[in-house]
Write a protein that holds these residues in place. Structure first.
Motif, PDB file in Angstrom:
ATOM      1  N   LEU A  78       0.831  -1.203   0.000  1.00  0.00           N
ATOM      2  CA  LEU A  78       0.000   0.000   0.000  1.00  0.00           C
ATOM      3  C   LEU A  78       0.868   1.256   0.000  1.00  0.00           C
ATOM      4  CD1 LEU A  78      -3.022   0.798   0.213  1.00  0.00           C
ATOM      5  CD2 LEU A  78      -2.790   0.634   2.702  1.00  0.00           C
ATOM      6  N   HIS A  79       1.869   1.277   0.856  1.00  0.00           N
ATOM      7  CA  HIS A  79       2.779   2.429   0.920  1.00  0.00           C
ATOM      8  C   HIS A  79       3.555   2.564  -0.389  1.00  0.00           C
ATOM      9  CE1 HIS A  79       2.632   3.386   5.369  1.00  0.00           C
ATOM     10  NE2 HIS A  79       1.944   2.255   5.295  1.00  0.00           N
ATOM     11  N   SER A  80       4.100   1.459  -0.857  1.00  0.00           N
ATOM     12  CA  SER A  80       4.899   1.498  -2.094  1.00  0.00           C
ATOM     13  C   SER A  80       4.088   2.009  -3.277  1.00  0.00           C
ATOM     14  CB  SER A  80       5.440   0.104  -2.409  1.00  0.00           C
ATOM     15  OG  SER A  80       6.306  -0.349  -1.404  1.00  0.00           O
ATOM     16  N   ALA A  81       2.813   1.664  -3.306  1.00  0.00           N
ATOM     17  CA  ALA A  81       1.957   2.088  -4.420  1.00  0.00           C
ATOM     18  C   ALA A  81       1.854   3.605  -4.483  1.00  0.00           C
ATOM     19  CB  ALA A  81       0.575   1.466  -4.287  1.00  0.00           C
ATOM     20  N   PHE A  82       1.742   4.248  -3.333  1.00  0.00           N
ATOM     21  CA  PHE A  82       1.676   5.710  -3.322  1.00  0.00           C
ATOM     22  C   PHE A  82       3.015   6.321  -3.743  1.00  0.00           C
ATOM     23  CE2 PHE A  82      -2.220   5.466  -0.719  1.00  0.00           C
ATOM     24  CZ  PHE A  82      -2.956   6.476  -1.321  1.00  0.00           C
ATOM     25  N   TYR A  83       4.115   5.821  -3.195  1.00  0.00           N
ATOM     26  CA  TYR A  83       5.419   6.384  -3.552  1.00  0.00           C
ATOM     27  C   TYR A  83       5.733   6.186  -5.035  1.00  0.00           C
ATOM     28  CZ  TYR A  83       6.374   6.886   1.434  1.00  0.00           C
ATOM     29  OH  TYR A  83       6.342   7.255   2.750  1.00  0.00           O
ATOM     30  N   ASP A  84       5.337   5.053  -5.581  1.00  0.00           N
ATOM     31  CA  ASP A  84       5.656   4.753  -6.977  1.00  0.00           C
ATOM     32  C   ASP A  84       4.797   5.532  -7.968  1.00  0.00           C
ATOM     33  OD1 ASP A  84       7.527   2.974  -6.067  1.00  0.00           O
ATOM     34  OD2 ASP A  84       6.353   1.166  -6.497  1.00  0.00           O
ATOM     35  N   THR A  85       3.609   5.956  -7.543  1.00  0.00           N
ATOM     36  CA  THR A  85       2.704   6.624  -8.485  1.00  0.00           C
ATOM     37  C   THR A  85       2.558   8.125  -8.238  1.00  0.00           C
ATOM     38  OG1 THR A  85       0.766   6.089  -7.101  1.00  0.00           O
ATOM     39  CG2 THR A  85       1.348   4.531  -8.853  1.00  0.00           C
ATOM     40  N   ARG A  86       3.048   8.609  -7.089  1.00  0.00           N
ATOM     41  CA  ARG A  86       2.962  10.043  -6.784  1.00  0.00           C
ATOM     42  C   ARG A  86       4.364  10.548  -6.446  1.00  0.00           C
ATOM     43  NH1 ARG A  86      -1.831  12.555  -6.065  1.00  0.00           N
ATOM     44  NH2 ARG A  86      -0.886  14.118  -4.704  1.00  0.00           N
ATOM     45  N   VAL A 129     -11.451  12.094  -2.060  1.00  0.00           N
ATOM     46  CA  VAL A 129     -11.027  10.845  -1.419  1.00  0.00           C
ATOM     47  C   VAL A 129     -11.754   9.680  -2.087  1.00  0.00           C
ATOM     48  CG1 VAL A 129     -10.918   9.539   0.730  1.00  0.00           C
ATOM     49  CG2 VAL A 129     -10.641  12.040   0.763  1.00  0.00           C
ATOM     50  N   LYS A 130     -11.008   8.726  -2.585  1.00  0.00           N
ATOM     51  CA  LYS A 130     -11.586   7.570  -3.274  1.00  0.00           C
ATOM     52  C   LYS A 130     -11.881   6.458  -2.274  1.00  0.00           C
ATOM     53  CE  LYS A 130     -12.459   5.070  -7.051  1.00  0.00           C
ATOM     54  NZ  LYS A 130     -13.467   5.433  -8.050  1.00  0.00           N
ATOM     55  N   LEU A 131     -13.121   5.958  -2.272  1.00  0.00           N
ATOM     56  CA  LEU A 131     -13.476   4.807  -1.452  1.00  0.00           C
ATOM     57  C   LEU A 131     -13.173   3.537  -2.229  1.00  0.00           C
ATOM     58  CD1 LEU A 131     -14.808   3.511   1.045  1.00  0.00           C
ATOM     59  CD2 LEU A 131     -17.013   3.746  -0.141  1.00  0.00           C
ATOM     60  N   LEU A 132     -12.264   2.724  -1.684  1.00  0.00           N
ATOM     61  CA  LEU A 132     -11.916   1.448  -2.290  1.00  0.00           C
ATOM     62  C   LEU A 132     -12.696   0.332  -1.597  1.00  0.00           C
ATOM     63  CD1 LEU A 132      -8.049   1.872  -2.654  1.00  0.00           C
ATOM     64  CD2 LEU A 132      -9.804   2.202  -4.402  1.00  0.00           C
ATOM     65  N   PRO A 133     -12.893  -0.788  -2.241  1.00  0.00           N
ATOM     66  CA  PRO A 133     -13.652  -1.888  -1.629  1.00  0.00           C
ATOM     67  C   PRO A 133     -12.877  -2.543  -0.495  1.00  0.00           C
ATOM     68  CG  PRO A 133     -12.743  -2.578  -3.733  1.00  0.00           C
ATOM     69  CD  PRO A 133     -12.482  -1.103  -3.627  1.00  0.00           C
ATOM     70  N   PHE A 134     -13.506  -3.494   0.153  1.00  0.00           N
ATOM     71  CA  PHE A 134     -12.866  -4.233   1.238  1.00  0.00           C
ATOM     72  C   PHE A 134     -11.826  -5.211   0.692  1.00  0.00           C
ATOM     73  CE2 PHE A 134     -12.658  -8.112   3.823  1.00  0.00           C
ATOM     74  CZ  PHE A 134     -12.112  -7.565   4.977  1.00  0.00           C
ATOM     75  N   GLN A 144      -2.404  -2.683  -5.532  1.00  0.00           N
ATOM     76  CA  GLN A 144      -2.777  -2.688  -6.944  1.00  0.00           C
ATOM     77  C   GLN A 144      -3.927  -1.717  -7.211  1.00  0.00           C
ATOM     78  OE1 GLN A 144      -3.575  -6.834  -7.710  1.00  0.00           O
ATOM     79  NE2 GLN A 144      -1.503  -7.461  -7.138  1.00  0.00           N
ATOM     80  N   ALA A 145      -4.872  -1.645  -6.269  1.00  0.00           N
ATOM     81  CA  ALA A 145      -5.996  -0.722  -6.427  1.00  0.00           C
ATOM     82  C   ALA A 145      -5.520   0.726  -6.414  1.00  0.00           C
ATOM     83  CB  ALA A 145      -7.027  -0.965  -5.331  1.00  0.00           C
ATOM     84  N   VAL A 146      -4.560   1.031  -5.541  1.00  0.00           N
ATOM     85  CA  VAL A 146      -4.001   2.385  -5.499  1.00  0.00           C
ATOM     86  C   VAL A 146      -3.233   2.680  -6.783  1.00  0.00           C
ATOM     87  CG1 VAL A 146      -2.323   3.876  -4.347  1.00  0.00           C
ATOM     88  CG2 VAL A 146      -3.924   2.504  -2.982  1.00  0.00           C
TER      89      VAL A 146
END
Length: 216
Positions: A78-86, A129-134, A144-146
């Motif tokens: 989850l953390h890596s997804a933010f750093y890699d895309t922003r 703010v995007k609501l993602l599923p459970f 992956q969702a992020v």
């Protein structure tokens, strides 16, 4: 004190502040920040925000290799997804905050704009703010969702779980996620009442004046 030492202390001080005020409890939540050399400092797995130790924070190098400290949170994807895309992300915070989680369980929230415009401040600090599923805790599918958002959101809400926010630095990320929880609390308190939330034009004015990422 070195720059990294200061960052380690800052992570622990801010995490304890959020824990002490009930924004996340027990051993829930995780936090990370970029180091000057492009690496990461991350809260270890199974640790409490109220008792983080600067010396045992997980330390990654710029290539994403763990080079020191304890084993990191299982939410690293989850953390890596933010750093890699922003590219602007200097810190990421994830909480299990009560009111935002409660709001995520209601059937009539807008998944594309989870926090209703009750005040201008959530707009200014978070954008939409995007609501993602459970997802099951630790499921790489969260990351992956992020990634699927292609860097267009600085904040997401994991349904039945908790918010995740990226900021330019650790203080900005913590301030933003606190604003998310307070806005969710307001929205939850006002649900059964006729309220005057911000109009579309008022939202547009805030977005324009404060140069907010909004159309994504």
């Amino acid at each position: 004190m070195t720059t990294e030492s200061r960052l380690r202390e800052q992570i622990c001080v801010l995490a304890k502040s959020m824990f002490d005020r009930g924004l996340t409890g027990g051993s829930t939540g995780n936090i990370s920040a970029r180091t000057q050399d492009g690496g990461l400092l991350v809260s270890p797995t199974g640790t409490s925000f109220g008792r983080l130790d600067p010396a045992t924070l997980s330390r990654f190098d710029a290539k994403g290799v763990l080079i020191g400290g304890d084993q990191p949170t299982k939410e690293m994807p989850l953390h890596s997804a933010f750093y890699d895309t922003r590219s602007s992300a200097g810190a990421v915070v994830h909480l299990h905050s009560c009111h935002s989680v409660a709001l995520s369980m209601l059937p009539d929230v807008d998944p594309d704009n989870f926090i209703p415009p009750v005040t201008p401040y959530a707009i200014m600090k978070l954008g939409k703010v995007k609501l993602l599923p459970f997802f099951l805790p630790g499921d790489p599918a969260m990351g992956q969702a992020v990634r699927g958002l292609a860097g267009k959101r600085s904040a997401v809400m994991l349904a039945n779980h908790g918010p995740v926010v990226a900021g330019k630095d650790i203080e900005a990320a913590c301030n933003a996620i606190e604003e998310l929880e307070e806005s969710a609390k307001l929205a939850f308190m006002l649900r059964s009442m006729k309220t005057n939330i911000l109009t579309d034009q008022q939202v547009k004015n805030v977005v324009q004046k404060f140069d907010v990422e909004w159309d994504a």
